[in-house]
Design a protein around this motif. Structure first.
Motif, PDB file in Angstrom:
ATOM      1  N   GLU A 242       0.813  -1.198   0.000  1.00  0.00           N
ATOM      2  CA  GLU A 242       0.000   0.000   0.000  1.00  0.00           C
ATOM      3  C   GLU A 242       0.851   1.254   0.000  1.00  0.00           C
ATOM      4  O   GLU A 242       2.005   1.243   0.434  1.00  0.00           O
ATOM      5  CB  GLU A 242      -0.998  -0.019   1.146  1.00  0.00           C
ATOM      6  CG  GLU A 242      -0.428  -0.247   2.515  1.00  0.00           C
ATOM      7  CD  GLU A 242      -1.544  -0.275   3.548  1.00  0.00           C
ATOM      8  OE1 GLU A 242      -1.445   0.486   4.513  1.00  0.00           O
ATOM      9  OE2 GLU A 242      -2.510  -1.058   3.368  1.00  0.00           O
ATOM     10  N   VAL A 243       0.237   2.348  -0.490  1.00  0.00           N
ATOM     11  CA  VAL A 243       0.965   3.602  -0.655  1.00  0.00           C
ATOM     12  C   VAL A 243       1.305   4.175   0.711  1.00  0.00           C
ATOM     13  O   VAL A 243       0.441   4.306   1.572  1.00  0.00           O
ATOM     14  CB  VAL A 243       0.108   4.607  -1.454  1.00  0.00           C
ATOM     15  CG1 VAL A 243       0.851   5.929  -1.605  1.00  0.00           C
ATOM     16  CG2 VAL A 243      -0.237   4.046  -2.815  1.00  0.00           C
ATOM     17  N   GLU A 244       2.589   4.493   0.915  1.00  0.00           N
ATOM     18  CA  GLU A 244       2.990   5.034   2.209  1.00  0.00           C
ATOM     19  C   GLU A 244       3.160   6.550   2.132  1.00  0.00           C
ATOM     20  O   GLU A 244       2.765   7.270   3.035  1.00  0.00           O
ATOM     21  CB  GLU A 244       4.300   4.373   2.634  1.00  0.00           C
ATOM     22  CG  GLU A 244       4.522   4.373   4.122  1.00  0.00           C
ATOM     23  CD  GLU A 244       5.769   3.580   4.498  1.00  0.00           C
ATOM     24  OE1 GLU A 244       5.804   2.382   4.200  1.00  0.00           O
ATOM     25  OE2 GLU A 244       6.683   4.171   5.073  1.00  0.00           O
ATOM     26  N   SER A 245       3.769   7.010   1.043  1.00  0.00           N
ATOM     27  CA  SER A 245       3.883   8.461   0.866  1.00  0.00           C
ATOM     28  C   SER A 245       3.987   8.742  -0.621  1.00  0.00           C
ATOM     29  O   SER A 245       4.301   7.847  -1.408  1.00  0.00           O
ATOM     30  CB  SER A 245       5.114   8.998   1.592  1.00  0.00           C
ATOM     31  OG  SER A 245       6.271   8.494   0.983  1.00  0.00           O
ATOM     32  N   ILE A 246       3.720   9.990  -0.996  1.00  0.00           N
ATOM     33  CA  ILE A 246       3.738  10.331  -2.418  1.00  0.00           C
ATOM     34  C   ILE A 246       4.414  11.676  -2.609  1.00  0.00           C
ATOM     35  O   ILE A 246       4.293  12.569  -1.768  1.00  0.00           O
ATOM     36  CB  ILE A 246       2.294  10.305  -2.985  1.00  0.00           C
ATOM     37  CG1 ILE A 246       2.291  10.576  -4.480  1.00  0.00           C
ATOM     38  CG2 ILE A 246       1.381  11.284  -2.265  1.00  0.00           C
ATOM     39  CD1 ILE A 246       1.089  10.026  -5.167  1.00  0.00           C
ATOM     40  N   GLU A 247       5.201  11.769  -3.700  1.00  0.00           N
ATOM     41  CA  GLU A 247       5.923  13.019  -3.941  1.00  0.00           C
ATOM     42  C   GLU A 247       6.108  13.189  -5.444  1.00  0.00           C
ATOM     43  O   GLU A 247       6.112  12.200  -6.176  1.00  0.00           O
ATOM     44  CB  GLU A 247       7.289  12.980  -3.235  1.00  0.00           C
ATOM     45  CG  GLU A 247       8.315  12.106  -3.918  1.00  0.00           C
ATOM     46  CD  GLU A 247       9.005  11.102  -2.995  1.00  0.00           C
ATOM     47  OE1 GLU A 247       8.935  11.259  -1.777  1.00  0.00           O
ATOM     48  OE2 GLU A 247       9.593  10.154  -3.527  1.00  0.00           O
ATOM     49  N   PRO A 248       6.255  14.448  -5.922  1.00  0.00           N
ATOM     50  CA  PRO A 248       6.522  14.637  -7.350  1.00  0.00           C
ATOM     51  C   PRO A 248       7.931  14.166  -7.691  1.00  0.00           C
ATOM     52  O   PRO A 248       8.821  14.209  -6.835  1.00  0.00           O
ATOM     53  CB  PRO A 248       6.391  16.144  -7.543  1.00  0.00           C
ATOM     54  CG  PRO A 248       6.424  16.741  -6.198  1.00  0.00           C
ATOM     55  CD  PRO A 248       6.077  15.711  -5.207  1.00  0.00           C
ATOM     56  N   ASP A 249       8.137  13.690  -8.906  1.00  0.00           N
ATOM     57  CA  ASP A 249       9.474  13.224  -9.273  1.00  0.00           C
ATOM     58  C   ASP A 249      10.381  14.405  -9.611  1.00  0.00           C
ATOM     59  O   ASP A 249       9.972  15.559  -9.539  1.00  0.00           O
ATOM     60  CB  ASP A 249       9.422  12.212 -10.421  1.00  0.00           C
ATOM     61  CG  ASP A 249       9.173  12.885 -11.760  1.00  0.00           C
ATOM     62  OD1 ASP A 249       8.765  14.063 -11.756  1.00  0.00           O
ATOM     63  OD2 ASP A 249       9.363  12.234 -12.792  1.00  0.00           O
ATOM     64  N   GLU A 250      11.629  14.116 -10.008  1.00  0.00           N
ATOM     65  CA  GLU A 250      12.612  15.190 -10.132  1.00  0.00           C
ATOM     66  C   GLU A 250      12.270  16.208 -11.219  1.00  0.00           C
ATOM     67  O   GLU A 250      12.720  17.338 -11.184  1.00  0.00           O
ATOM     68  CB  GLU A 250      14.023  14.618 -10.330  1.00  0.00           C
ATOM     69  CG  GLU A 250      14.180  13.663 -11.465  1.00  0.00           C
ATOM     70  CD  GLU A 250      14.166  12.207 -10.971  1.00  0.00           C
ATOM     71  OE1 GLU A 250      15.074  11.473 -11.335  1.00  0.00           O
ATOM     72  OE2 GLU A 250      13.231  11.813 -10.264  1.00  0.00           O
ATOM     73  N   TYR A 251      11.464  15.799 -12.219  1.00  0.00           N
ATOM     74  CA  TYR A 251      11.117  16.740 -13.283  1.00  0.00           C
ATOM     75  C   TYR A 251       9.746  17.363 -13.077  1.00  0.00           C
ATOM     76  O   TYR A 251       9.349  18.252 -13.821  1.00  0.00           O
ATOM     77  CB  TYR A 251      11.152  16.040 -14.646  1.00  0.00           C
ATOM     78  CG  TYR A 251      12.447  15.320 -14.869  1.00  0.00           C
ATOM     79  CD1 TYR A 251      13.631  16.033 -15.014  1.00  0.00           C
ATOM     80  CD2 TYR A 251      12.499  13.946 -14.920  1.00  0.00           C
ATOM     81  CE1 TYR A 251      14.825  15.381 -15.200  1.00  0.00           C
ATOM     82  CE2 TYR A 251      13.693  13.280 -15.109  1.00  0.00           C
ATOM     83  CZ  TYR A 251      14.863  14.005 -15.250  1.00  0.00           C
ATOM     84  OH  TYR A 251      16.038  13.355 -15.426  1.00  0.00           O
ATOM     85  N   GLY A 252       8.994  16.869 -12.094  1.00  0.00           N
ATOM     86  CA  GLY A 252       7.690  17.442 -11.814  1.00  0.00           C
ATOM     87  C   GLY A 252       6.603  17.040 -12.796  1.00  0.00           C
ATOM     88  O   GLY A 252       5.506  17.578 -12.769  1.00  0.00           O
TER      89      GLY A 252
END
Lengths: 313, 174
Positions: A242-252
């Motif tokens: 399951e998803v623990e955390s989410i963030e944009p990648d290096e290029y957005g």
């Protein structure tokens, strides 16, 4: 005491370093098949490993049994609470299954992305240096196991078959850091499913990296991640985590998510290898296997005749 | 019989390392410490102390070869490292043969060189991603602790084995 590194020894050392480089280069490239000496050694060691692993598993299970006994009271309480829900859920499941069957019949589909045959295998070793995360199982190509098949436990996906020998095979776990260990996965976000790729393992945070998530997808923490079945050898719908955390990648442009794996990689006894042979999958598995055996026998029977014919002409 | 005793005992250690140890003591990854058993290495180092560099290097190549073929998919790394360690740790002076303390110290140093070699090769190949500091703390110290303890247990039985082999050889020479 030996005389270190005089001329002759220096030459031997140099030659062995060159040999090392050649061997490493040979084995680092993507190999389609395993050379036979490697297969032979692995199978013969596998016999010993398989025999001595059984008492070890037995002992380990005894330890666990004692631990379980101590937790019984608490577990019993929670299980009783869950049991009430169980009746309702199983009725619903039965209902859905029947509905699904009728719908499939009316749609005239036999094959599904989620179809597979499962083969049980015993874990006989684990790589003791943890640089590469691999385990060995006591089933090989003789039992119908092939490279790249999915390997699961009851909790979820744990890896893929990296190399299959005749009587044993090596499984690369998901926690292996290699980026080529790529799995097509989908996140169940409410009503829609969002496709992305599992690529690699985050060493620092102990989780799988799910990359290339569409930026407009509504992904939240706690959502389930399963295999999508679009990536070749893996059937769909196997839980990954399951998803623990989410963030944009290096290029957005896309999002990356950290996935907490559903399966426990540390304590493995039995695993299931999933064979997704969509082409010749039928409703009755046992008769299918018999058919295959018969076919194989027929092929074997035909082959020598063909060779003789070839030799005669 | 005596010829096969060393390979067989090293092979047993090799099996214990990968199968029994890993099944009986499954490791949680969360603490980050990695307990790598190197029991076969202890056997190889003791072989080269008692039997000289040639026997040691052969034992090392044998077990390294098995290691490469079964546990890792990269050939050559362990074969080379085991052979190399067996060669550089072949101090077969009588002082060392008679003292468990010296043998233990040599094993301790051999573990250091061995882990370092494997780390550097894997680092060059892009398999190891740990920084050097983390490697020293999480792997090297853990390896010293567990294998140092294992060496204490293995020193006496191995000495018995080698003494028995030497006795047999003397009997044959008469």
């Amino acid at each position: 005491m030996p005389h270190f590194f005089n001329n002759k020894r220096l030459i031997i050392l140099m030659v062995s370093i060159i040999l090392l480089v050649i061997l490493v280069g040979f084995s680092m490239r993507e190999r389609e098949s395993v050379p036979w000496p490697e297969e032979f050694v692995r199978d013969s060691v596998g016999v010993f490993q398989s025999t001595i692993s059984r008492p070890a598993h037995f002992a380990a299970n005894r330890f666990e049994a004692v631990e379980n006994l101590l937790d019984t009271y608490e577990e019993n309480k929670t299980l009783k609470q869950q049991l009430e829900k169980y009746a309702a859920t199983s009725a619903e499941l039965e209902n859905t299954r029947q509905e699904n069957e009728t719908l499939r019949e009316s749609a005239d589909t036999q094959e599904m992305l989620s179809d597979y045959e499962s083969r049980r295998a015993l874990v006989v070793y684990r790589n003791p240096d943890r640089w590469t995360q691999t385990i060995g199982i006591n089933q090989g190509t003789q039992n119908g196991i092939e490279q790249d098949m999915a390997v699961v436990t009851n909790e979820g996906l744990i890896g893929r078959v990296a190399e299959a020998s005749e009587f044993s095979s090596t499984v690369q776990l998901l926690s292996d850091g290699e980026r080529t260990n790529r799995i097509s996965a989908s996140v169940i976000a409410g009503d829609e499913t969002v496709n992305a790729f599992i690529e690699g393992w985050d060493e620092d945070r102990d989780g799988l990296m799910l990359r290339k998530i569409r930026s407009d997808a509504e992904i939240e923490e706690g959502q389930q991640v399963v295999t999508s079945g679009m990536g070749g050898a893996f059937p769909s719908g196997i839980p990954i985590g399951e998803v623990e955390s989410i963030e944009p990648d290096e290029y957005g442009l896309t999002y990356n998510a950290l996935i907490e794996p559903a399966a426990d990689f540390s304590d493995l006894t039995y695993v299931n290898v999933l064979d997704r042979n969509i082409e010749d999958l039928s409703e009755e598995f046992p008769s299918l296997e018999e058919d295959q055996e018969q076919e194989n026998e027929e092929e074997e029977a035909v082959d020598p005749v063909g060779e003789e014919g070839g030799g005669g002409s | 019989m005596t010829r096969f005793l060393i390979p067989v005992s090293v092979f047993c250690l090799f099996l214990i390392e990968g199968t029994w140890f890993e099944i009986l003591f499954p490791q949680e990854n969360e603490s980050g410490w990695v307990w790598m058993p190197r029991f076969a290495l202890i056997g190889v180092v003791l072989t080269s102390i008692y039997r000289g560099p040639v026997a040691g290097v052969w034992a090392g190549i044998f077990v390294g070869f098995l290691y490469d073929f079964t546990y890792t998919q990269i050939l050559g790394v362990y074969t080379f490292c085991f052979g190399f360690i067996a060669y550089v740790s072949s101090y077969s002076l009588p002082v060392i043969r008679n003292s468990y303390g010296w043998q233990w110290l040599i094993i301790f140093c051999a573990l250091f060189v061995f882990e370092l070699l494997i780390y550097f090769i894997y680092f060059l190949l892009g398999i190891a991603e740990l920084s050097f500091g983390e490697f020293l703390v999480k792997r090297m110290i853990a390896s010293w602790l567990i294998n140092g303890a294992a060496a204490l247990l293995l020193l006496v039985p191995f000495r018995r084995i080698f003494e028995w082999i030497e006795d047999q050889e003397k009997i044959r020479q008469r």
